[in-house]
Design an enzyme around this catalytic site. Structure first.
Site, PDB file in Angstrom:
ATOM      1  N   GLY A 130      39.193  50.535  41.588  1.00  0.00           N
ATOM      2  CA  GLY A 130      39.741  49.753  42.693  1.00  0.00           C
ATOM      3  C   GLY A 130      38.763  48.670  43.111  1.00  0.00           C
ATOM      4  O   GLY A 130      38.000  48.149  42.296  1.00  0.00           O
ATOM      5  N   GLU A 131      38.786  48.315  44.386  1.00  0.00           N
ATOM      6  CA  GLU A 131      37.914  47.300  44.985  1.00  0.00           C
ATOM      7  C   GLU A 131      38.250  45.876  44.539  1.00  0.00           C
ATOM      8  O   GLU A 131      37.651  44.929  45.019  1.00  0.00           O
ATOM      9  CB  GLU A 131      36.429  47.552  44.674  1.00  0.00           C
ATOM     10  CG  GLU A 131      35.902  48.887  45.136  1.00  0.00           C
ATOM     11  CD  GLU A 131      34.434  49.090  44.767  1.00  0.00           C
ATOM     12  OE1 GLU A 131      33.784  48.135  44.260  1.00  0.00           O
ATOM     13  OE2 GLU A 131      33.917  50.190  44.993  1.00  0.00           O
ATOM     14  N   GLY A 132      39.143  45.725  43.548  1.00  0.00           N
ATOM     15  CA  GLY A 132      39.372  44.422  42.955  1.00  0.00           C
ATOM     16  C   GLY A 132      38.526  44.179  41.723  1.00  0.00           C
ATOM     17  O   GLY A 132      38.454  43.047  41.224  1.00  0.00           O
TER      18      GLY A 132
END
Length: 345
Positions: free
Chosen positions: A311-313
């Site tokens: 995640g997190e980008g």
């Protein structure tokens, strides 16, 4: 709920772009998915010579009431602790955005912590996390609508500063559970296919997560309306991202979609406004089980498949050079005619 006017990207320009791509000094189709991406970006911007201006990476953070019920392997405090890590520059997304020159900001959509005024932090907090959707709707209709408006306002802010490409990432303990419920309700796939290990649940934890999410579904019964599904099971960060996706599409911006949780926001957005699909670039295929369901539902082919599920980008940041490369070859690569190279007989 705020309405959006999202233009279609269909039209004669697609043939013109394909002709330009086919005329480059290469065999037909030799750049594979980069050719598809170049055409998509040209269609988004409605030009044969697209440009990527003032790109912005955003990480949307929010807490989930259901996390306290045990849907995650990590305590809820990890959400605000990771936001602090983002602000200090120490997370994976910081490393990758620095490496590839992407500006990064964090959006507090509803973290159960007060950060105060901080450089790199945008405050759109709607509360100290959502309610526990196992017992009650995650948010009120007014909160859901406000989150979407907040996302749209954020797009306006960046678009007016010259941004035409925006990347989405997220942070929120429990948000893969929320994404699983959204995916199940909006795809029609069975719950067990849509639920994964999230932050690293063992077999017992995965079984507990599935049982808790099944309880949430028993509370509501079968629902398929995307706005209702979002209100019942979404997170403040997910609803805000829905607003970002729709408002960015309305402004003909390129929207870079990360993995499973951002994918859930994209699925909601595309169910609300199918035309939004054309503005989304799916950057990677997450190892989370439900992400394949989302991608199939949106008929999307991701740029990368690295077995990631952070995640997190992070998938967006790693795919960014490919996006740049697609635009660069379309604009700068010689054609057979300009280079004096003979074409295939």
């Amino acid at each position: 709920m705020r309405t959006f006017n999202i233009p279609s990207t269909a039209g004669a320009l697609a043939q013109q772009l394909q002709h330009k791509i086919d005329g480059k000094t290469k065999p037909l189709g030799a750049l594979g998915q980069l050719e598809v991406l170049a055409q998509q970006i040209g269609l988004i911007q409605q030009t044969e010579s697209p440009k990527l201006s003032a790109p912005q990476m955003l990480v949307f953070a929010g807490d989930h009431g259901a996390a306290k019920a045990g849907v995650s392997a990590y305590p809820q405090d990890v959400t605000w602790q990771m936001v602090e890590n983002f602000l200090a520059g120490g997370a994976a997304i910081n490393v990758f955005t620095r490496t590839y020159g992407l500006p990064l900001a964090v959006v507090d959509c509803g973290v159960a912590h007060e950060f105060g005024e901080r450089t790199g932090l945008i405050n759109y907090k709607l509360g100290a996390g959502t309610e526990n959707y196992i017992e009650t709707p995650a948010m009120t209709a007014a909160q859901c609508e406000q989150a979407i408006k907040n996302g749209a306002a954020l797009v306006t802010r960046y678009a007016e500063a010259g941004c035409n490409v925006i990347g989405l990432g997220e942070m929120g303990i429990g948000n893969t559970a929320s994404a699983s419920l959204l995916t199940h309700c909006l795809s029609g796939e069975s719950l067990d296919v849509c639920v994964g290990r999230g932050t690293g649940l063992d077999d017992a934890g995965l079984n507990r997560k599935q049982l808790l999410l099944a309880q949430a579904l028993e509370r509501t019964g079968k629902i398929t309306d995307p706005a209702q599904v979002l209100q019942e099971f979404g997170g403040f960060e997910i609803a805000t991202m829905v607003g970002v996706i729709l408002a960015a599409a309305e402004r003909r911006m390129v929207v870079l979609i990360d993995g499973f949780v951002v994918g859930a926001a994209a699925l909601v957005a595309c169910k609300l406004y199918p035309a939004a699909r054309d503005y989304c670039v799916y950057c990677h295929r997450s190892a989370e089980a439900g992400h394949r369901v989302q991608l199939a539902a949106m008929n999307a082919k991701p740029l990368l498949d690295l077995g990631m599920r952070l995640g997190e980008g992070t998938g967006v940041a790693l795919a960014w050079p490919l996006v740049q490369g697609a635009v660069a070859f379309l604009n700068d690569m010689a054609s057979f005619a300009s280079a004096g190279v003979s074409e295939k007989a």
